[in-house]
Design a protein around this motif. Structure first.
Motif, mmCIF file in Angstrom:
data_model
loop_
_atom_site.group_PDB
_atom_site.id
_atom_site.type_symbol
_atom_site.label_atom_id
_atom_site.label_comp_id
_atom_site.label_asym_id
_atom_site.label_seq_id
_atom_site.Cartn_x
_atom_site.Cartn_y
_atom_site.Cartn_z
ATOM 1 N N ALA A 131 0.754 -1.234 0.239
ATOM 2 C CA ALA A 131 0.196 0.055 0.001
ATOM 3 C C ALA A 131 0.702 1.363 -0.103
ATOM 4 C CB ALA A 131 -0.960 -0.039 1.290
ATOM 5 N N GLY A 132 2.185 1.001 0.214
ATOM 6 C CA GLY A 132 3.156 2.177 0.145
ATOM 7 C C GLY A 132 4.170 2.007 -0.948
ATOM 8 N N SER A 133 5.386 2.639 -0.543
ATOM 9 C CA SER A 133 6.402 2.592 -1.479
ATOM 10 C C SER A 133 7.686 1.830 -0.958
ATOM 11 C CB SER A 133 7.025 3.843 -1.840
ATOM 12 O OG SER A 133 5.990 4.604 -2.472
ATOM 13 N N ASP A 134 7.468 1.206 0.347
ATOM 14 C CA ASP A 134 8.637 0.292 0.865
ATOM 15 C C ASP A 134 8.257 -0.956 0.329
ATOM 16 O OD1 ASP A 134 10.481 -0.540 2.529
ATOM 17 O OD2 ASP A 134 9.391 -0.189 4.315
ATOM 18 N N ASN A 135 8.768 -1.317 -0.803
ATOM 19 C CA ASN A 135 8.524 -2.815 -1.171
ATOM 20 C C ASN A 135 9.429 -2.954 -2.550
ATOM 21 O OD1 ASN A 135 6.993 -1.980 -3.847
ATOM 22 N ND2 ASN A 135 5.414 -1.385 -2.355
ATOM 23 N N PHE A 136 9.597 -3.973 -3.182
ATOM 24 C CA PHE A 136 10.379 -4.127 -4.124
ATOM 25 C C PHE A 136 10.174 -3.695 -5.379
ATOM 26 C CE2 PHE A 136 7.226 -7.778 -4.193
ATOM 27 C CZ PHE A 136 7.005 -7.694 -5.720
ATOM 28 N N VAL A 137 9.185 -3.205 -5.734
ATOM 29 C CA VAL A 137 8.510 -2.168 -6.926
ATOM 30 C C VAL A 137 9.055 -0.854 -6.649
ATOM 31 C CG1 VAL A 137 6.775 -1.373 -8.446
ATOM 32 C CG2 VAL A 137 6.666 -3.752 -7.551
ATOM 33 N N GLY A 138 9.215 -0.368 -5.240
ATOM 34 C CA GLY A 138 9.367 1.143 -4.942
ATOM 35 C C GLY A 138 8.274 1.967 -4.942
#
Ligand SMILES: C[C@@H](N)C(=O)N[C@H](C)C(=O)O
Ligand SMILES: [Zn+2]
Length: 295
Positions: A114-121
């Motif tokens: 749901a935010g940007s803290d993931n592998f997609v950014g």
């Protein structure tokens, strides 16, 4: 330049017996090798099992090249799955998804997509709110796990629950963009990006069936909670994230075992390649993929 990653056989489609593929053969080989290691099998049987496992883990797997269908086939798979999604519903509750936190207020939510803290950014398509939605039986089982752990001073930190199919398509698009390697150092330092789709990111994910959850354990002291050391972070795409990986410390192994035992007690089964990924068995809606947004 957009290049489609190496194609893998989707888990949702029955595989011809002769068609050994990376995903299924590795999964089976892993199970065989593990069973052989655990059982006191004869040396010969163990050697055969380990050979099968070693072969399946060779880069590229077994017969994936001869199977490799065209890009159009991959697209067809995605579209076929789309047609199984629940039609025009855009309300999660109307398809039976419930907010797991409403049943288990102690759940710690850290919904990464749901935010940007993931592998997609970046925030992932279909996630409009950091909520954990699951079909009711899965949410109830998770609430029981949470109650059980609370008596031991532990809590569950949840990274992902139901995942809309449009989110999975976003992952597939990201995996196809080989020019975007921004998250490689943190999320897949030892793998080629082309290796991610299949083993670590499913092109047709069980998460979209509403009974799968990605999570970890944390220990709380009053209001302060700290995640237990599992040997890798969430979504670290690497063999070290395999639940029974040998290259973790005794403490990390113990923590993974503790999470697995707690989840298994309430009917969840771990996916052996990722210590954080669990699915309720039997699945409440095994043939149904949902695409309602998380709001
Ligand atoms: C992407 C990761 N969190 C995950 O859930 N992987 C499995 C294989 C999936 O995509 O279903
Ligand atoms: Zn998962």
């Amino acid at each position: 330049m957009m290049v489609l990653p190496r194609w893998r056989w989707p888990r949702s489609i029955p595989m011809p017996i002769s068609a050994t593929t990376t995903k299924t053969s590795r999964f089976r080989a892993y199970a065989i090798a593990k069973a052989a290691r655990n059982r006191k099998s004869s040396g010969a049987l163990r050697a055969i099992a380990l050979l099968v496992a070693a072969f399946a883990f060779l880069p590229g797997g077994c017969a994936s090249t001869s199977l490799a269908p065209s890009v159009t086939a991959q697209q067809a798979t995605i579209e076929r799955n789309d047609s199984r999604a629940v039609g025009s519903a855009d309300n999660a509750e109307s398809v039976g998804l419930v907010d797991a936190q409403s049943l288990a207020p102690g759940l710690q939510l850290d919904i990464r997509y749901a935010g940007s803290d993931n592998f997609v950014g970046a925030p992932i398509d279909g996630y409009h709110a950091p909520r954990c939605l699951l079909l009711r039986p899965a949410a109830q089982a998770l609430a029981r796990v949470e109650r059980d752990l609370r008596t031991q001073g532990l809590r569950l930190r949840v990274f992902d629950c139901y995942r809309p199919m449009r989110a999975v398509r976003h992952f597939v698009r990201w995996a196809a963009d080989l020019e975007d390697q921004a998250s490689k150092p943190i999320y897949y330092p030892r793998l080629d990006k082309r290796e991610l789709l299949g083993d670590y990111i499913a092109p047709t994910s069980g998460h979209s069936r509403g009974a799968t959850v990605d999570l970890t354990l944390e220990r709380c002291d009053g209001a302060t909670c700290a995640p237990l050391d599992m040997g890798t972070p969430f979504d670290f795409f690497d063999s070290r994230a395999n639940t029974d990986a040998a290259d973790v410390t005794a403490l990390q192994r113990g923590n993974r075992d503790r999470l697995r035992a707690a989840m298994q007690r309430e009917g969840f089964r771990n996916y052996p390649l990722e210590w954080w990924h669990y699915t309720l068995q039997p699945e409440p809606s095994p043939g149904r993929y949902y695409d309602v947004p998380v709001r």
